[in-house]
Design an enzyme around this catalytic site. Sequence first.
Site, PDB file in Angstrom:
ATOM      1  N   SER A 273       0.798  -1.220   0.000  1.00  0.00           N
ATOM      2  CA  SER A 273       0.000   0.000   0.000  1.00  0.00           C
ATOM      3  C   SER A 273       0.837   1.280   0.000  1.00  0.00           C
ATOM      4  O   SER A 273       1.620   1.502  -0.910  1.00  0.00           O
ATOM      5  CB  SER A 273      -0.936  -0.059   1.204  1.00  0.00           C
TER       6      SER A 273
ATOM      7  N   SER B 100      -1.428   0.654  17.407  1.00  0.00           N
ATOM      8  CA  SER B 100      -1.468   0.545  15.951  1.00  0.00           C
ATOM      9  C   SER B 100      -1.561  -0.915  15.532  1.00  0.00           C
ATOM     10  O   SER B 100      -1.009  -1.798  16.191  1.00  0.00           O
ATOM     11  CB  SER B 100      -0.212   1.176  15.359  1.00  0.00           C
TER      12      SER B 100
HETATM   13  C1  16G Z   1      -4.410  -0.631   7.418  1.00  0.00           C
HETATM   14  C2  16G Z   1      -5.870  -0.685   7.069  1.00  0.00           C
HETATM   15  C3  16G Z   1      -6.460   0.693   7.097  1.00  0.00           C
HETATM   16  C4  16G Z   1      -6.205   1.344   8.435  1.00  0.00           C
HETATM   17  C5  16G Z   1      -4.750   1.291   8.797  1.00  0.00           C
HETATM   18  C6  16G Z   1      -4.567   1.700  10.227  1.00  0.00           C
HETATM   19  C7  16G Z   1      -6.930  -2.189   5.511  1.00  0.00           C
HETATM   20  C8  16G Z   1      -6.982  -2.697   4.121  1.00  0.00           C
HETATM   21  N1  16G Z   1      -6.037  -1.245   5.755  1.00  0.00           N
HETATM   22  O1  16G Z   1      -3.700   0.084   6.455  1.00  0.00           O
HETATM   23  O2  16G Z   1      -7.827   0.575   6.863  1.00  0.00           O
HETATM   24  O3  16G Z   1      -6.619   2.663   8.422  1.00  0.00           O
HETATM   25  O4  16G Z   1      -4.283  -0.033   8.678  1.00  0.00           O
HETATM   26  O5  16G Z   1      -3.247   1.531  10.588  1.00  0.00           O
HETATM   27  O6  16G Z   1      -7.667  -2.631   6.381  1.00  0.00           O
HETATM   28  P1  16G Z   1      -2.820   1.562  12.108  1.00  0.00           P
HETATM   29  O7  16G Z   1      -3.516   0.422  12.805  1.00  0.00           O
HETATM   30  O8  16G Z   1      -1.345   1.436  12.082  1.00  0.00           O
HETATM   31  O9  16G Z   1      -3.262   2.883  12.641  1.00  0.00           O
HETATM   32 ZN    ZN Z   2      -3.579   1.235   0.003  1.00  0.00          ZN
END
Ligand code: 16G
Ligand code: ZN
Length: 550
Positions: free
Chosen positions: A66, A520
């Site tokens: 991503s 996170s």
């Molecule tokens: C991932 C998630 C996204 C979320 C992010 C939060 C998917 C496909 N992607 O990229 O939706 O906003 O994690 O990241 O589910 P964090 O837990 O590190 O804050």
């Molecule tokens: Zn993405």
Amino acid sequence: QEQRRRLLDVASRFPLPSGCRFSYGTAGFRADGATMAPAVCRAGILAALRSVKLAGAAVGIVITASHNPIGDNGVKIADPDGGMMDQQWEPFADALANAPDPDALLQMVLQFVKDEGIPLGGHHTAQVLLGRDTRPTGEYLLDAALQGINAIVGAHAIDMGILTTPQLHWMVWSKNKGTKASESDYFTQLINSFRRMLELLPKDKGGYELAKKLIVDGANGIGGVKLEQMKAELSGLDIIVRNSGKEGEGILNHLCGADFVQKERVTPHGFGPEDVGVRCASLDGDADRLVYFQMSSSSDNKVDLVDGDKILSLFALFIREQLDVINNNGSQVDKSLPARLGIVQTAYANGASTQFLKGLGLEVVFTPTGVKYLHKKALEYDIGIYFEANGHGTVVFSEDFISQLESLSNDLSSQAANSQYHAAMRLMAATQLINQAVGDALSGLLLVEAILQYKRWSFQNWCELYSDLPSRQLKVKVVDRSSIVTTDAETKVSQPSSLQELIDKETANYTQGRCFVRPSGTEDVVRVYAEASTQVEADSLAKSVAHHVE
Ligand code: 16G
Ligand code: ZN
């Protein structure tokens, strides 16, 4: 026997380096791309097992990291409905990825197959569709995935090539619905439904005419590449792709892309003073996130940002308006289209957006962070609209609603001139244009463009729908982030038990203060989010709460 041999073989071809641990988080497995082959191979095994379990329905594998740096890579599995793999299989995904040696892996698979009643070794078939983004490690990891899939007898891997994440999800979704599922079918569907949206614009012109020019930051990833392919066929839009991923334009996600623009609120690399006042959009590296921005002044590189919350608001307004035209048009044909419309957000949604949406009388609900939670919740409605502030989101329509909409359109088609019919046709086109499998920056962008033209809104009109409350995000390094447990869609801390009280106490000191902390799912940190009526206050609230977390 053959099955055992194949599993042992493939496991010995991809030994797990010692000290390596993988965890199937919100976005699947993610790590330095060069270390990912064992995990990707095992994800291949897992995807094939999933397809066998689901009677040969197509399952997907996407190889991408991503918005992460170019050296990273990752893998995630799409279920037959095009959504994320069922969470019930995540613990097994973890266990499989961390199986220390071929024997352990074999035993683990055999046990799981038995527990889950997966008909291995019979005359089953399995099909796994694979896609990957433009990362240099993509091809190497694709090979690992193929070997994993082929380790399951009867499994059939179909390499769909270099794709955006949402394209692959869409293909899995379409294939299992029995509709056309190739990449050119995807483009055709987007292009045709966008054209139909434009054909359905109200005829009585007047007011603001949206500029055709749109500059898109492609994050030097796959989204820019696909948009370049598609744009020639898009009537009514003049798209210029920057950071398109072409040789010499820059590095994937480096100082560009939706994540960068949303977090930093500055222009991406490749944009300058000549772009002031031009409507711009930014995709992330695999094109499942979309934000819009515009530079208002040439003196600095700050931007006016339209994030996922405002995209959500635009979609909600548009859909609600069409429903209102259909349902409240007493003077015209007495047909109605009952629909439960639900808005799904996370705690990261700006408080001003939630207030705005609730002020429209819409039902707004919250889930924890991560597409799998939002998507699932949205499916509970006839029309579910979800977005994360970071720009990931989409609209899902229930089958029942779509069939009602179809029959309503048929009933109304004899009165093709009336506004009810047009509203119904607009909704129909929207169901085709939006990628219902998963958030899709390309399809989302086209829907945004069509709605702005429909509403005769400028970027500024859209941006001024409401004013975001100032917010601040901080990362806190802690020894063990799993010691923080949250509840109520991550808005409250349940453990350690004293922490929430401290957060409440700090928050009470600020006007319009709101603050939450959560571990996170993708980084080894605890995230702090704070909002207040001024930036200084938001900063200070975040800082003081971060101290309590440390
Ligand atoms: C991932 C998630 C996204 C979320 C992010 C939060 C998917 C496909 N992607 O990229 O939706 O906003 O994690 O990241 O589910 P964090 O837990 O590190 O804050
Ligand atoms: Zn993405």
